[in-house]
Design an enzyme around this catalytic site. Structure first.
Site, PDB file in Angstrom:
ATOM      1  N   ASP A   1       0.830  -1.202   0.000  1.00 37.76           N
ATOM      2  CA  ASP A   1       0.000   0.000   0.000  1.00 37.76           C
ATOM      3  C   ASP A   1       0.864   1.252   0.000  1.00 37.76           C
ATOM      4  O   ASP A   1       2.094   1.184   0.065  1.00 37.76           O
ATOM      5  CB  ASP A   1      -0.994  -0.007   1.166  1.00 37.76           C
ATOM      6  CG  ASP A   1      -0.300  -0.057   2.525  1.00 37.76           C
ATOM      7  OD1 ASP A   1       0.672   0.701   2.716  1.00 37.76           O
ATOM      8  OD2 ASP A   1      -0.744  -0.828   3.390  1.00 37.76           O
TER       9      ASP A   1
ATOM     10  N   LYS B   1      -4.464   2.877  -1.055  1.00 42.28           N
ATOM     11  CA  LYS B   1      -5.734   3.604  -0.930  1.00 42.28           C
ATOM     12  C   LYS B   1      -5.447   5.031  -0.500  1.00 42.28           C
ATOM     13  O   LYS B   1      -4.588   5.279   0.334  1.00 42.28           O
ATOM     14  CB  LYS B   1      -6.646   2.943   0.103  1.00 42.28           C
ATOM     15  CG  LYS B   1      -6.994   1.498  -0.208  1.00 42.28           C
ATOM     16  CD  LYS B   1      -7.856   0.921   0.902  1.00 42.28           C
ATOM     17  CE  LYS B   1      -8.231  -0.525   0.595  1.00 42.28           C
ATOM     18  NZ  LYS B   1      -7.072  -1.407   0.612  1.00 42.28           N
TER      19      LYS B   1
ATOM     20  N   MET C   1      -5.055   9.025  10.059  1.00 41.59           N
ATOM     21  CA  MET C   1      -5.853   9.456   8.898  1.00 41.59           C
ATOM     22  C   MET C   1      -6.763  10.631   9.253  1.00 41.59           C
ATOM     23  O   MET C   1      -7.896  10.715   8.797  1.00 41.59           O
ATOM     24  CB  MET C   1      -6.695   8.285   8.366  1.00 41.59           C
ATOM     25  CG  MET C   1      -5.872   7.082   7.933  1.00 41.59           C
ATOM     26  SD  MET C   1      -6.857   5.594   7.657  1.00 41.59           S
ATOM     27  CE  MET C   1      -7.297   5.120   9.331  1.00 41.59           C
TER      28      MET C   1
END
Length: 459
Positions: free
Chosen positions: A249, A271, A384
């Site tokens: 990722d 992502k 995040m």
């Protein structure tokens, strides 16, 4: 990496050395060991160097250098004491498209001699690109102690057996077979001097492998840590070297990815907010498909697989498909980034608990137990949460958190690009805009942040 490590086949190839002293002799020893045929040009040539030339079947020319000496050679070493002559040799060799090494002048070299650890056909070269040859030699000494002396004969034995293994096993099974050979009873027999018994054991096991059905693959769910490759576990590194294919990722740093087996297939499945290159359901299906093809699949994740890494979902899917898997924890971003920023997550005078929280908002909303999070004596770490900083700040203050509570943002934590800004829970959103912070960013809230001003100088 300025210099690409390559292995030259110099068997009976003419190699020119310009110079006849001790330095030229040391380079000649290496070249002769590699099977080169020496051509030496110098007004005066040491006795040992003359003998090395004779042993190699080469020639000596008691003369000063001239460009004509480059005719018919494959490689050039300039080892004179005259730097102007060495520079001329370098220019001439490059004009003839010949690889050239100029001793103690890396800027004039198209190749350098590494520090070499040799075990028969196994050769390990450590190069500093001419910047720190003493450091390269120190590293060579360390590696020498790790490699057993019987490694060379074992490699030669494998070379003799290679054609038989290639004839009987498909490519996907050969790597596993050779790993079994080098780590099992065959290697042990060979190292004890029982070469015939070792060959018999290898051929017997080879027949067994030939008639077994293709093995089912395996999946490794590996935490790659927050970015610094030094934070990887030994187990993670070992599995990274065994994988046939890696799914990684965007939080996996390039430095960590560089440690994956060189010939492994690489598939990016990262992502971003509002963009998934591979949806999670498709990713889960891909893991199962690749494993059913008999491959060893590395699912390499930033941080830890089970802390906001969706490793639990992938594990469930693998278990349903009866795919064997291994899980290797990694240092999560909260621990790694806080440490590298000089912020302890807990401290008896500041915080007796720490909470890891996802700051990812859905449709502009972030539903969290704000009143609990605004409580005293704890550290909050938001993953995040960069885009949600205004919401986080507003909600925590509204539910009772002191507006002056220290808070920090850590961008690209533990990497060479790490940036840290410190403010308060109310000033942090504006600071993020002013300093143009971009994901990945970790948000740390709590009075422990105030300790950074003291502790960061000791990092």
């Amino acid at each position: 990496m300025r210099y690409l490590p390559l292995a030259f086949d110099l068997q009976q190839r003419p190699c020119l050395i310009v110079g006849g002293g001790a330095v030229a002799t040391s380079k000649a020893r290496l070249l002769v060991k590699a099977g080169a045929r020496l051509i030496v040009v110098a007004p005066s040539i040491e006795t040992e160097l003359v003998q090395l030339v004779r042993d190699s079947g080469g020639e000596t020319f008691p003369d000063y250098y001239h460009k004509k000496h480059l005719n018919g050679v494959d490689l050039v070493v300039a080892a004179t004491l005259d730097q102007q002559v060495n520079a001329v040799i370098s220019t001439d060799a490059r004009s003839c498209k010949l690889p050239v090494n100029v001793v103690d002048a890396p800027e004039l070299c198209s190749f350098t001699f590494p520090a070499i650890v040799e075990r028969g056909p196994i050769a390990v070269g450590i190069s500093s690109g001419g910047n720190a040859p003493v450091l390269a030699r120190m590293l060579r000494t360390q590696i020498e102690t790790l490699l057993p002396p019987g490694l060379g004969p074992l490699a030669e034995f494998a070379g003799r057996m290679r054609q038989k293994v290639t004839a009987k096993l498909p490519q996907i099974r050969r790597k596993d077979f050779w790993q079994w050979v080098f780590s099992g009873p065959v290697a042990a027999l060979f190292e004890r001097g029982q070469s015939r018994e070792a060959e018999s054991a290898l051929l017997s096991e080879l027949d067994n492998w030939q008639h077994e059905p293709s093995p089912r693959g395996e999946v490794y769910l590996v935490g790659g840590g927050p970015g610094d490759p030094d934070l990887l576990t030994f187990r993670a590194l070992r599995l990274m070297q065994q994988a046939d294919v890696v799914l990684y990722d965007r939080l996996v740093s390039p430095q960590v990815l560089d440690l994956v087996r060189r010939d492994a297939e690489r598939i990016y499945v990262g992502k971003k907010r509002e963009f998934h290159s591979v949806p999670q359901d498709d990713l889960n299906h891909l893991l199962v498909t690749l494993a059913n093809e008999g491959k060893k699949v590395l699912r390499l994740k930033g941080g830890d697989p089970f802390i906001f890494g969706r490793g639990g979902e992938e594990m469930d899917r693998l278990a349903d498909a009866k795919i064997p898997f291994q899980i290797v924890p990694g240092i999560t971003a909260a621990s790694g980034c806080a440490s590298y920023a000089g912020i302890p997550l807990t401290h008896r005078d500041h915080a007796q608990s720490v909470r890891f929280i996802t700051g990812h908002a859905k449709q502009g909303k972030l539903e969290l137990p704000w009143r609990e999070l605004a409580g005293p004596a704890q550290t909050l770490v938001f993953y995040m949460g960069l885009a949600s900083l205004p919401i986080i700040s507003e909600q925590l203050v509204a539910k009772g958190l002191n507006p002056a509570t220290p808070a920090a943002l850590v961008e690209k934590g533990t990497t060479v690009d790490q940036r840290v800004i410190v403010g308060t829970i109310t000033s942090l959103p504006a600071l993020a805009i002013t300093h143009q912070f971009e994901a990945p960013v970790l948000t740390i809230v709590g009075t422990v942040v105030s300790l950074r001003s003291k502790l960061r100088w000791y990092l």
